[in-house]
Write a protein that holds these residues in place. Sequence first.
Motif, PDB file in Angstrom:
ATOM      1  N   ARG A 111       2.777 -15.545  39.862  1.00  0.00           N
ATOM      2  CA  ARG A 111       2.749 -16.837  39.187  1.00  0.00           C
ATOM      3  C   ARG A 111       4.039 -17.608  39.379  1.00  0.00           C
ATOM      4  NH1 ARG A 111      -0.509 -15.131  33.610  1.00  0.00           N
ATOM      5  NH2 ARG A 111      -2.601 -15.407  34.516  1.00  0.00           N
ATOM      6  N   GLY A 130       3.492 -19.783  42.115  1.00  0.00           N
ATOM      7  CA  GLY A 130       2.383 -20.722  41.991  1.00  0.00           C
ATOM      8  C   GLY A 130       1.026 -20.122  42.287  1.00  0.00           C
ATOM      9  N   CYS A 166      -2.239 -17.253  41.366  1.00  0.00           N
ATOM     10  CA  CYS A 166      -2.935 -16.637  40.218  1.00  0.00           C
ATOM     11  C   CYS A 166      -2.815 -17.511  38.967  1.00  0.00           C
ATOM     12  CB  CYS A 166      -2.407 -15.239  39.946  1.00  0.00           C
ATOM     13  SG  CYS A 166      -2.619 -14.092  41.318  1.00  0.00           S
ATOM     14  N   MET A 167      -3.081 -18.793  39.101  1.00  0.00           N
ATOM     15  CA  MET A 167      -2.982 -19.732  37.992  1.00  0.00           C
ATOM     16  C   MET A 167      -4.374 -20.223  37.600  1.00  0.00           C
ATOM     17  SD  MET A 167       0.359 -19.859  37.674  1.00  0.00           S
ATOM     18  CE  MET A 167       0.877 -21.338  36.802  1.00  0.00           C
ATOM     19  N   ARG A 168      -4.510 -20.637  36.335  1.00  0.00           N
ATOM     20  CA  ARG A 168      -5.729 -21.271  35.850  1.00  0.00           C
ATOM     21  C   ARG A 168      -5.530 -22.781  35.861  1.00  0.00           C
ATOM     22  NH1 ARG A 168      -5.342 -16.804  32.159  1.00  0.00           N
ATOM     23  NH2 ARG A 168      -7.124 -15.400  32.341  1.00  0.00           N
ATOM     24  N   ASN A 169      -6.470 -23.494  36.469  1.00  0.00           N
ATOM     25  CA  ASN A 169      -6.386 -24.950  36.495  1.00  0.00           C
ATOM     26  C   ASN A 169      -6.749 -25.505  35.120  1.00  0.00           C
ATOM     27  OD1 ASN A 169      -5.622 -25.240  39.188  1.00  0.00           O
ATOM     28  ND2 ASN A 169      -7.727 -25.036  39.885  1.00  0.00           N
ATOM     29  N   THR A 187       3.914 -26.051  30.253  1.00  0.00           N
ATOM     30  CA  THR A 187       3.254 -25.201  31.241  1.00  0.00           C
ATOM     31  C   THR A 187       4.122 -25.029  32.478  1.00  0.00           C
ATOM     32  OG1 THR A 187       2.050 -27.145  32.087  1.00  0.00           O
ATOM     33  CG2 THR A 187       0.925 -25.764  30.459  1.00  0.00           C
ATOM     34  N   PRO A 198       5.561 -20.696  33.696  1.00  0.00           N
ATOM     35  CA  PRO A 198       4.477 -20.378  34.643  1.00  0.00           C
ATOM     36  C   PRO A 198       3.900 -18.995  34.426  1.00  0.00           C
ATOM     37  CG  PRO A 198       6.622 -20.264  35.732  1.00  0.00           C
ATOM     38  CD  PRO A 198       6.855 -20.848  34.377  1.00  0.00           C
ATOM     39  N   GLY A 249       0.389 -18.637  33.153  1.00  0.00           N
ATOM     40  CA  GLY A 249      -0.743 -18.813  34.048  1.00  0.00           C
ATOM     41  C   GLY A 249      -1.484 -20.127  33.947  1.00  0.00           C
ATOM     42  N   TRP A 250      -0.912 -21.119  33.293  1.00  0.00           N
ATOM     43  CA  TRP A 250      -1.560 -22.428  33.187  1.00  0.00           C
ATOM     44  C   TRP A 250      -0.899 -23.414  34.152  1.00  0.00           C
ATOM     45  CZ3 TRP A 250      -3.106 -24.466  27.700  1.00  0.00           C
ATOM     46  CH2 TRP A 250      -4.069 -23.621  27.163  1.00  0.00           C
ATOM     47  N   ARG A 251      -1.732 -24.203  34.831  1.00  0.00           N
ATOM     48  CA  ARG A 251      -1.222 -25.270  35.698  1.00  0.00           C
ATOM     49  C   ARG A 251      -2.064 -26.517  35.454  1.00  0.00           C
ATOM     50  NH1 ARG A 251      -0.771 -23.479  41.520  1.00  0.00           N
ATOM     51  NH2 ARG A 251      -3.019 -23.244  41.290  1.00  0.00           N
TER      52      ARG A 251
END
Length: 537
Positions: A202, A205, A207-210, A227, A231, A234-236
């Motif tokens: 993470r 950048g 293994c992130m959740r959109n 966010t 990081p 896990g939120w982007r």
Amino acid sequence: MTQVAFNNQTTSHIPARPADDERAAAVAEIAGLGTSITYRSTASPRYEVRSPRLRQPSVEHLRTQVSVRVSVARPAWEKRYRKAVIATDLIAIGLSELMHQVWGARAPSRQLHVEFLILEFAAAVLILRTVRAWDATELGRGPDEYTRVFRGFLWLALLVGVAGLAVKEPSLRPYAFGVTPIALVLAVAGRALLRRQLRRYRSRGLCMRNVLAVGTPSGVEELVRRTRHAPQDGWRVTGVCVPPGREGQLAMRVGEVPVICDHDGLVDAVWEFGYHVVAIAPDPGWTNSRLQDLAWDLEGTNAEVVVDPGLMALMGSRLRIDSVDGFPLLRLTEPTLTGIRRLIKQASDLIGAALLLVLLSPLMLGIAIAIKRGGGPVFYRQERVGRAGTTFSMLKFRTMVVGADRVQDGLLARDQGAGPLFKVVDDPRVTPVGRWLRRHSLDELPQLFNVLGGSMSLVGPRPPLLREVQTYDRSAGRRLHVKPGMTGLWQVSGRSDLSWEDTVRLDVRYVENWSLIMDLLIMCRTVATVVRGGGAY
């Protein structure tokens, strides 16, 4: 040729998968009708065209908004990570059983052992699923994951113990008091290693959740900032949804994140762009009925709906869900560190400090010898402020030249500390040995004696100086409600690189939401932070 379906059922045709220039031309022609298009990758490829909700889109805007529409699915990495966690838990149970077979007492019959082992695995799967220890939304972040694992293995130990009593077989009792606790330790260690690897991904950048952030620009901006600052959660945020009614707001950007729709287009945006999280920021336009309608509309999309109640500094340990005549309410409880909770923390401090002193005594002796060779005393004593404003003498290994305090006034012009903190990068008063000790926070090891003496804790807010406390406002004063710690959220989140506001925010978060699980997580993260040596000078 592909079919273009309009909302009013009229159709047109444009070439299937046109080149960029041809696509732009086709979009420009359609835009004249006041529509927006979305390419649908199906057996018969087509563009679906809708009427705009805010304004007639420009050719350049539509060029960037053409996207593949697919149903929201769990990310592939999330599925793989969940499988790895499940495998880790089951392997932990297997390893603990193997250790018992090698070093412990064996069951009187092989058949009984095999049957009991099968039942134990089956019970573990059932219980861990029941307590949601394998819930994908909680894996890899926060203390709740470990709380659920602890609860699951506790129930497993109780079940195994009852089963052993039921069959009246004494050789099975170690499964409850030895095998299962060891399995818990191994499972937590395995999950910690998996989480560490996930955090590495993470940080790059991956293994992130959109996330689609919904709310006013001012309300969403804080969510975007947080966010990006964390990081590891896990939120982007990749899109913003704003209230309707303002001309030209689709061309806006909030914190460099594009505004992609208004409230009326929210559900369509989730489907089109495959968002995993819909985060509702504080917004007066959101009513109970509107939020309920959104939840219904997103059923079956696998997208989570997350609502920010405006209590960003408070965590689940102080929030309770209540209701009055079916009306949902968040009940805020008072932060407490008394009774059994205080006894547990004091006991863990004393036991932990004693064990660490025994284990680290050779290292501390070597550091003392290195300091003594340079001349001067080994230890440095400084008055700090503890719980409830009481003062105490804090011990540290001396890292500066003798008499460094007397020349501090001459370095005020070089002060780079945040707020009332005094910090100088490349401080000329620091000795060569002291520089290395500070980089890895080894100068703080003598504070273990302060922990044994009861003036400090292993984990807690940073111990402040008296002159710093005199500048505290009400928020910063909350740090004095608990004992200061050798490490804390400030230590594992940037140390001296943090701003004063972030330092206070992290310490207050710890005071308001203390738990034993949080202490364990902070101590594990401290080891990695000390080894890296970042943020200390």
